[in-house]
Design an enzyme around this catalytic site. Structure first.
Site, mmCIF file in Angstrom:
data_model
loop_
_atom_site.group_PDB
_atom_site.id
_atom_site.type_symbol
_atom_site.label_atom_id
_atom_site.label_comp_id
_atom_site.label_asym_id
_atom_site.label_seq_id
_atom_site.Cartn_x
_atom_site.Cartn_y
_atom_site.Cartn_z
ATOM 1 N N THR A 78 0.817 -1.214 0.000
ATOM 2 C CA THR A 78 0.000 0.000 0.000
ATOM 3 C C THR A 78 0.848 1.260 0.000
ATOM 4 O O THR A 78 0.529 2.250 -0.648
ATOM 5 C CB THR A 78 -0.938 0.006 1.224
ATOM 6 O OG1 THR A 78 -1.799 -1.132 1.161
ATOM 7 C CG2 THR A 78 -1.797 1.262 1.259
ATOM 8 N N THR A 152 2.061 -4.035 4.757
ATOM 9 C CA THR A 152 1.991 -4.280 6.203
ATOM 10 C C THR A 152 1.585 -5.705 6.568
ATOM 11 O O THR A 152 1.923 -6.174 7.654
ATOM 12 C CB THR A 152 1.003 -3.308 6.877
ATOM 13 O OG1 THR A 152 -0.298 -3.453 6.287
ATOM 14 C CG2 THR A 152 1.470 -1.871 6.731
ATOM 15 N N ASP A 153 0.872 -6.408 5.684
ATOM 16 C CA ASP A 153 0.295 -7.695 6.081
ATOM 17 C C ASP A 153 1.339 -8.719 6.509
ATOM 18 O O ASP A 153 1.113 -9.485 7.447
ATOM 19 C CB ASP A 153 -0.559 -8.270 4.948
ATOM 20 C CG ASP A 153 -1.907 -7.579 4.827
ATOM 21 O OD1 ASP A 153 -2.218 -6.729 5.683
ATOM 22 O OD2 ASP A 153 -2.651 -7.880 3.877
ATOM 23 N N LYS A 230 1.406 -7.253 13.477
ATOM 24 C CA LYS A 230 0.246 -6.475 13.043
ATOM 25 C C LYS A 230 -0.970 -6.984 13.798
ATOM 26 O O LYS A 230 -1.351 -8.145 13.668
ATOM 27 C CB LYS A 230 0.037 -6.605 11.531
ATOM 28 C CG LYS A 230 -1.077 -5.698 11.003
ATOM 29 C CD LYS A 230 -1.192 -5.745 9.489
ATOM 30 C CE LYS A 230 -2.290 -4.801 9.014
ATOM 31 N NZ LYS A 230 -2.448 -4.812 7.545
#
Length: 406
Positions: A78, A152-153, A230
């Site tokens: 992203t 980020t995942d 996360k």
């Protein structure tokens, strides 16, 4: 790509054709909205094919006039994406300044942007981690600090992999992501990147993750890669330091909150990973035959057990046979917070007798990466000895009550 003009119920609509299939037609109208119609109710007045602009891609770009040199290695996600408002599609950022854009950063630092790959983080594999680590190693010749932009995942997996692979670090490696793309008014990209670049300019000799401290702007925190996870799907402060305080915080300057490894004189990269490692999430109803299929051919398996580290008793023989063959079964907890302790209940003691190793307070994903690293670089003979050692701060000497650092 086509510009179209249609009539729908006596009204004309102009825009860009996004999709025409399954009896439906979707158009990005001139007013910016995506509109979907029943194809049988639409008359197409005109179609004009327009040539898409090809975006210039350069492997390395340099910006800024500052003395301190920082390299940004872009991998996708992203943070490196924008929405094409003509089509509604998500595309890579073409101008790297959208990632850090600000004259202040460009006056403080000399920034190199290196395009390593453009991958959604869920598509990254251990081979990509190794490729990235080697690119980072190359880039350390040019810069005093490294920033890696990443989706980020799975950022905690990749950052942990680099943390283990770099036995010694002569500069910081800071991973950074965002929850909203750089073109959105609510984007966290620039603040996260500003924090990451400033963290990369310190004397840190570790791998960290830079993300928002809270849901509002103003403060970026640095998490130790091997203690982070996360913990929310969409919040800006999605990442947490598990059972410990974060390493540092950036507002207008960097302030450290806990001890950290200082940068050394040179880098040492151990870039071998054994990919025959997997994670199994125990759940009620999990049957032995399914577990056998999942662990067949593996050299190690990380079990995410319940509570203090438990699974159903009828699964224990499966792992006993697995470890008898010279493989390794490692117990972590689904609870995430707290530590595994297999000495409390009889099930835990049976697991120990079956050869299952406790990961203690290690984060499950970190235990998975550490197992790959340990097997890849030290082999089976040294596995237990090395795995049980605190290599990069992944094992805590004491757990800090959660209310202290939330």
């Amino acid at each position: 790509m086509q510009n179209v003009e249609i009539i729908y119920k006596n009204a004309k609509v102009r825009g860009i054709l996004i999709n025409e299939a399954n009896g439906l037609i979707t158009i990005k109208a001139d007013n910016g909205y995506n509109l979907t119609f029943d194809r049988s109710e639409v008359e197409i007045l005109s179609r004009v094919t327009i040539e898409e602009k090809k975006e210039k891609k350069t492997e390395v770009e340099s910006f800024g006039t500052g003395e301190k040199s920082i390299s940004i290695l872009a991998t996708g996600g992203t943070i490196a994406s924008r929405v094409d408002y003509e089509t509604g599609a998500v595309k890579p950022v073409s101008d790297p300044r959208l990632l850090f854009g600000g004259t202040e950063l460009e006056s403080k630092f000399n920034i190199r942007v290196v395009n390593v790959m453009n991958q959604l983080s869920e598509n990254m594999k251990p081979a990509d981690w190794i490729h990235l680590a080697r690119k980072v190693m190359d880039e350390t010749k040019h810069s005093s600090g490294i920033v890696v932009s990443h989706g980020t995942d799975t950022m905690s997996y990749t950052s942990s992999a680099l943390a283990f692979m770099f036995e010694r670090l002569a500069q910081p490696i800071i991973f950074v992501g965002s929850q909203r793309s750089s073109d959105r008014p609510s984007s966290d990209t620039k603040e996260n990147m500003e924090g990451a670049i400033n963290f990369a300019a310190t004397d840190l000799g570790e791998v960290g993750i830079a993300m928002h401290k809270g849901i509002s702007d103003g403060s970026i925190v640095l998490h130790r890669a091997v203690r982070s996870r996360k913990m929310h799907t969409s919040r800006r402060d999605a990442f947490e330091s598990i059972d410990t305080v974060h390493l540092a915080e950036y507002t207008s300057s960097v302030r450290f909150f806990s001890d950290y490894r200082k940068a050394e004189e040179e880098n040492l990269l151990l870039d071998h990973l054994d990919e025959k490692v997997s994670i199994i999430y125990f759940h009620p109803g999990l049957v032995a035959s399914d577990v056998e299929n999942m662990i067949e051919g593996k050299h190690a398996v990380v079990i995410m057990g319940t509570g203090l580290g438990h699974i159903a008793k009828d699964l224990i023989p499966v792992f006993k046979n697995f470890t008898k063959d010279g493989n390794f079964a490692i117990m972590t907890s689904q609870c995430i917070y707290g530590s595994v302790d297999m000495n409390v209940y009889s099930t835990g003691r049976e697991l120990i007798a079956a050869g299952v190793i406790s990961a203690g307070d290690m984060v499950p994903e970190v235990a998975y990466v550490k197992a790959m690293f340990t097997l890849g670089n030290y082999g089976r003979e040294e596995f237990i000895n090395v795995f049980n050692r605190n290599l990069r701060g992944e094992i805590l000497n004491r757990l800090i009550p959660r209310e202290v650092y939330i």
